[in-house]
Design an enzyme around this catalytic site. Structure first.
Site, PDB file in Angstrom:
ATOM      1  N   ASP A  98     -30.259   9.662  -6.689  1.00  0.00           N
ATOM      2  CA  ASP A  98     -29.466  10.698  -6.021  1.00  0.00           C
ATOM      3  C   ASP A  98     -27.984  10.634  -6.385  1.00  0.00           C
ATOM      4  O   ASP A  98     -27.203  11.478  -5.952  1.00  0.00           O
ATOM      5  CB  ASP A  98     -29.616  10.585  -4.500  1.00  0.00           C
ATOM      6  CG  ASP A  98     -31.029  10.914  -4.048  1.00  0.00           C
ATOM      7  OD1 ASP A  98     -31.674  11.746  -4.720  1.00  0.00           O
ATOM      8  OD2 ASP A  98     -31.485  10.340  -3.057  1.00  0.00           O
ATOM      9  N   ARG A 148     -38.705  19.020 -11.988  1.00  0.00           N
ATOM     10  CA  ARG A 148     -39.271  18.068 -12.957  1.00  0.00           C
ATOM     11  C   ARG A 148     -40.763  17.836 -12.713  1.00  0.00           C
ATOM     12  O   ARG A 148     -41.579  17.906 -13.641  1.00  0.00           O
ATOM     13  CB  ARG A 148     -38.505  16.733 -12.811  1.00  0.00           C
ATOM     14  CG  ARG A 148     -39.062  15.572 -13.581  1.00  0.00           C
ATOM     15  CD  ARG A 148     -38.332  14.282 -13.211  1.00  0.00           C
ATOM     16  NE  ARG A 148     -38.496  13.930 -11.807  1.00  0.00           N
ATOM     17  CZ  ARG A 148     -39.556  13.300 -11.313  1.00  0.00           C
ATOM     18  NH1 ARG A 148     -40.540  12.937 -12.113  1.00  0.00           N
ATOM     19  NH2 ARG A 148     -39.648  13.026 -10.026  1.00  0.00           N
ATOM     20  N   ARG A 149     -41.128  17.603 -11.459  1.00  0.00           N
ATOM     21  CA  ARG A 149     -42.546  17.379 -11.151  1.00  0.00           C
ATOM     22  C   ARG A 149     -43.347  18.655 -11.385  1.00  0.00           C
ATOM     23  O   ARG A 149     -44.409  18.626 -12.000  1.00  0.00           O
ATOM     24  CB  ARG A 149     -42.696  16.926  -9.689  1.00  0.00           C
ATOM     25  CG  ARG A 149     -42.179  15.526  -9.454  1.00  0.00           C
ATOM     26  CD  ARG A 149     -42.143  15.155  -7.979  1.00  0.00           C
ATOM     27  NE  ARG A 149     -41.600  13.807  -7.803  1.00  0.00           N
ATOM     28  CZ  ARG A 149     -40.880  13.407  -6.765  1.00  0.00           C
ATOM     29  NH1 ARG A 149     -40.607  14.263  -5.782  1.00  0.00           N
ATOM     30  NH2 ARG A 149     -40.439  12.171  -6.676  1.00  0.00           N
ATOM     31  N   ARG A 166     -39.317  20.868   1.706  1.00  0.00           N
ATOM     32  CA  ARG A 166     -38.073  20.120   1.866  1.00  0.00           C
ATOM     33  C   ARG A 166     -38.106  19.256   3.106  1.00  0.00           C
ATOM     34  O   ARG A 166     -39.065  19.221   3.846  1.00  0.00           O
ATOM     35  CB  ARG A 166     -36.861  21.075   1.907  1.00  0.00           C
ATOM     36  CG  ARG A 166     -36.379  21.467   0.512  1.00  0.00           C
ATOM     37  CD  ARG A 166     -34.920  21.104   0.249  1.00  0.00           C
ATOM     38  NE  ARG A 166     -34.499  19.813   0.777  1.00  0.00           N
ATOM     39  CZ  ARG A 166     -33.286  19.560   1.220  1.00  0.00           C
ATOM     40  NH1 ARG A 166     -32.387  20.519   1.242  1.00  0.00           N
ATOM     41  NH2 ARG A 166     -32.963  18.364   1.651  1.00  0.00           N
ATOM     42  N   ARG A 172     -41.766  15.705   5.555  1.00  0.00           N
ATOM     43  CA  ARG A 172     -42.735  16.198   4.570  1.00  0.00           C
ATOM     44  C   ARG A 172     -44.155  15.753   4.896  1.00  0.00           C
ATOM     45  O   ARG A 172     -45.096  16.516   4.793  1.00  0.00           O
ATOM     46  CB  ARG A 172     -42.368  15.696   3.176  1.00  0.00           C
ATOM     47  CG  ARG A 172     -41.152  16.390   2.641  1.00  0.00           C
ATOM     48  CD  ARG A 172     -40.852  15.936   1.241  1.00  0.00           C
ATOM     49  NE  ARG A 172     -39.494  16.322   0.916  1.00  0.00           N
ATOM     50  CZ  ARG A 172     -39.070  16.605  -0.291  1.00  0.00           C
ATOM     51  NH1 ARG A 172     -39.894  16.523  -1.307  1.00  0.00           N
ATOM     52  NH2 ARG A 172     -37.831  16.961  -0.500  1.00  0.00           N
ATOM     53  N   CYS A 260     -29.954  17.361 -10.895  1.00  0.00           N
ATOM     54  CA  CYS A 260     -31.050  17.663  -9.984  1.00  0.00           C
ATOM     55  C   CYS A 260     -31.651  19.037 -10.256  1.00  0.00           C
ATOM     56  O   CYS A 260     -32.793  19.314  -9.920  1.00  0.00           O
ATOM     57  CB  CYS A 260     -30.499  17.621  -8.567  1.00  0.00           C
ATOM     58  SG  CYS A 260     -31.637  16.931  -7.404  1.00  0.00           S
TER      59      CYS A 260
HETATM   60  C1  DPM Z   1     -33.911  13.829  -6.625  1.00  0.00           C
HETATM   61  C2  DPM Z   1     -35.130  14.515  -6.736  1.00  0.00           C
HETATM   62  C3  DPM Z   1     -35.819  14.283  -5.528  1.00  0.00           C
HETATM   63  C4  DPM Z   1     -34.982  13.452  -4.699  1.00  0.00           C
HETATM   64  C5  DPM Z   1     -35.573  15.332  -7.919  1.00  0.00           C
HETATM   65  C6  DPM Z   1     -36.724  14.698  -8.729  1.00  0.00           C
HETATM   66  C7  DPM Z   1     -37.148  14.831  -5.152  1.00  0.00           C
HETATM   67  C8  DPM Z   1     -37.033  16.192  -4.508  1.00  0.00           C
HETATM   68  C9  DPM Z   1     -38.342  16.768  -4.078  1.00  0.00           C
HETATM   69  C10 DPM Z   1     -32.829  13.764  -7.613  1.00  0.00           C
HETATM   70  N1  DPM Z   1     -33.819  13.224  -5.398  1.00  0.00           N
HETATM   71  O1  DPM Z   1     -37.238  13.618  -8.453  1.00  0.00           O
HETATM   72  O2  DPM Z   1     -37.155  15.340  -9.715  1.00  0.00           O
HETATM   73  O3  DPM Z   1     -39.421  16.194  -4.288  1.00  0.00           O
HETATM   74  O4  DPM Z   1     -38.295  17.841  -3.481  1.00  0.00           O
HETATM   75  C11 DPM Z   1     -35.384  11.347  -3.315  1.00  0.00           C
HETATM   76  C12 DPM Z   1     -36.494  10.533  -2.955  1.00  0.00           C
HETATM   77  C13 DPM Z   1     -36.107   9.199  -3.150  1.00  0.00           C
HETATM   78  C14 DPM Z   1     -34.795   9.220  -3.590  1.00  0.00           C
HETATM   79  C15 DPM Z   1     -37.795  11.014  -2.454  1.00  0.00           C
HETATM   80  C16 DPM Z   1     -38.807  11.346  -3.538  1.00  0.00           C
HETATM   81  C17 DPM Z   1     -36.890   7.896  -2.883  1.00  0.00           C
HETATM   82  C18 DPM Z   1     -37.360   7.180  -4.117  1.00  0.00           C
HETATM   83  C19 DPM Z   1     -36.339   6.488  -4.979  1.00  0.00           C
HETATM   84  C20 DPM Z   1     -35.257  12.888  -3.313  1.00  0.00           C
HETATM   85  N2  DPM Z   1     -34.382  10.537  -3.643  1.00  0.00           N
HETATM   86  O5  DPM Z   1     -38.460  11.607  -4.705  1.00  0.00           O
HETATM   87  O6  DPM Z   1     -40.013  11.367  -3.203  1.00  0.00           O
HETATM   88  O7  DPM Z   1     -35.617   5.566  -4.556  1.00  0.00           O
HETATM   89  O8  DPM Z   1     -36.276   6.848  -6.159  1.00  0.00           O
END
Ligand code: DPM
Length: 360
Positions: A98, A148-149, A166, A172, A260
């Site tokens: 993040d 990305r996913r 979100r 979630r 992001c």
């Molecule tokens: C960022 C993304 C997401 C988070 C974009 C990505 C997921 C957003 C979503 C940059 N930050 O991954 O492509 O799924 O809508 C976030 C999570 C964590 C840190 C949760 C997650 C925990 C895992 C970690 C949200 N930021 O991705 O499930 O420490 O990496």
């Protein structure tokens, strides 16, 4: 209370502060992550009093808009950085993924802790127990607001549909279980594990199915760049392999000018002193993809003598206790791979993805 002198790695003895204040977001995941780091620091510095202060960020307040649509890069970090700047807190713990690849001046990442499993995970609605993304019925709706996913999985599993979801992890999982809107959601395995929901992971996505986000699964500790005592203390938490991987990944992202709001994904591995970086960019539906792998030697990590005395930053990370030659090689690997993809048209793919996403 008299201050004890505790030896700090790579820096001899230091006068330690008596109290260190740690800032955190208030979500359960953020708190758990902060507690983990605070406990590690408390073990290393038993004489110091560590205090944790919870704060709400813009990203926590805006719950109805997909992250990729909010534009503002430092959504989860700005308020915490303001508190750092005002000396209200001395360090802040983040999910490194993040943190933008370019930090505002005056801040640095002084520790990158050992990475959890960086893979993405599938969490199924209870009624789909036993299924996989392959075997879910036609038109099943999968929740993710990560471009990305979605890009990678749309291409790989064309029978599925993808929809934004979100909110923090708790929200979630509640949305998944209590409504019938989603057949499954995709989340980072690391977050699920930290929050104690590893048992909800039904499938881990391999690199062929889904490359992960830059720095996914790693925790970063942000500090004031001028605060050398705190930086030296916190630097004991650096995990060298994680640092080198994250430097390469962040350099790749920064050189692509990604963030992001664009589908950029990576995979890294260190084996026999070689750092391997796979990086990819995608169109929103995954139909266009540029992906390549490069490698470099990070062997110098074994030679203590190449450790520099200076506080040099590599993509925002200060790691004085890791050989600079290895950090330079890792950063160059990221830039070189980004250049390779840029030569093949990465910029055009990302520009179109950005425009289409903004117009959605
Ligand atoms: C960022 C993304 C997401 C988070 C974009 C990505 C997921 C957003 C979503 C940059 N930050 O991954 O492509 O799924 O809508 C976030 C999570 C964590 C840190 C949760 C997650 C925990 C895992 C970690 C949200 N930021 O991705 O499930 O420490 O990496």
């Amino acid at each position: 209370m008299a201050e004890l002198k505790v030896p700090v790695r790579g820096n001899g003895n230091l006068d330690l502060p008596s109290t260190i204040i740690i800032g955190t977001r208030k979500s359960q995941l953020a708190r758990i992550q902060t507690d983990t780091v605070a406990e590690m620091l408390q073990k290393l510095y038993p004489s110091v009093h560590f205090e944790i202060v919870g704060m709400t960020t813009t990203g926590d307040k805006i719950l109805d808009t997909a992250l990729s649509k909010i534009g503002e890069k430092s959504l989860f970090t700005k308020e915490l950085e303001n508190a750092l700047e005002r000396n209200e807190v001395d360090l802040v713990v983040h999910s490194l993924k993040d943190l933008p690849t370019t930090l505002p001046p005056g801040f640095t990442i002084a520790a990158v802790c050992k990475r959890e499993n960086p893979q993405d995970a599938v969490v199924l609605h209870p009624q789909n127990a036993g299924k996989t993304l392959d075997t879910l019925p036609e038109k099943s709706v999968i929740g993710t607001s990560s471009l990305r996913r979605a890009a990678q999985l749309k291409k790989r599993f064309p029978h599925l549909e993808f929809r934004d979801i979100r909110g923090n992890l708790n929200t979630r999982l509640r949305k998944l279980d209590e409504k019938n809107e989603f057949s499954a959601i995709i989340l980072a395995a690391a977050g699920l594990k930290r929050i104690g929901w590893e048992n909800r992971i039904s499938q881990l996505l391999d690199p062929e199915d889904c490359l992960y986000a830059v720095s996914q699964g790693a925790l970063g500790v942000e500090v004031r760049a001028k605060d050398q005592v705190i930086m030296d203390m916190v630097s004991a938490l650096h995990d060298p392999d994680t640092v080198l991987r994250c430097v390469a990944e962040r350099a790749f992202m920064r050189h692509l000018e990604g963030g992001c709001s664009v589908p950029v994904a990576v995979h890294t591995l260190i084996k026999d002193s070689q750092l391997y970086l796979t990086g990819a960019v995608y169109s929103l539906d995954g139909s266009d993809c540029l992906k390549d792998t490069m490698q470099t030697s990070v062997a110098s990590i074994l030679q203590e003598d190449s450790i520099t005395a200076d506080y040099v930053q590599h993509v925002g990370i200060t790691a004085k206790n890791i050989p600079d030659s290895a950090l330079v090689a890792a950063e160059k690997l990221g830039v070189d791979l980004a250049n390779l993809l840029l030569c093949q048209g990465a910029k055009e793919i990302l520009t179109v993805a950005r425009q289409l996403n903004d117009a959605k």
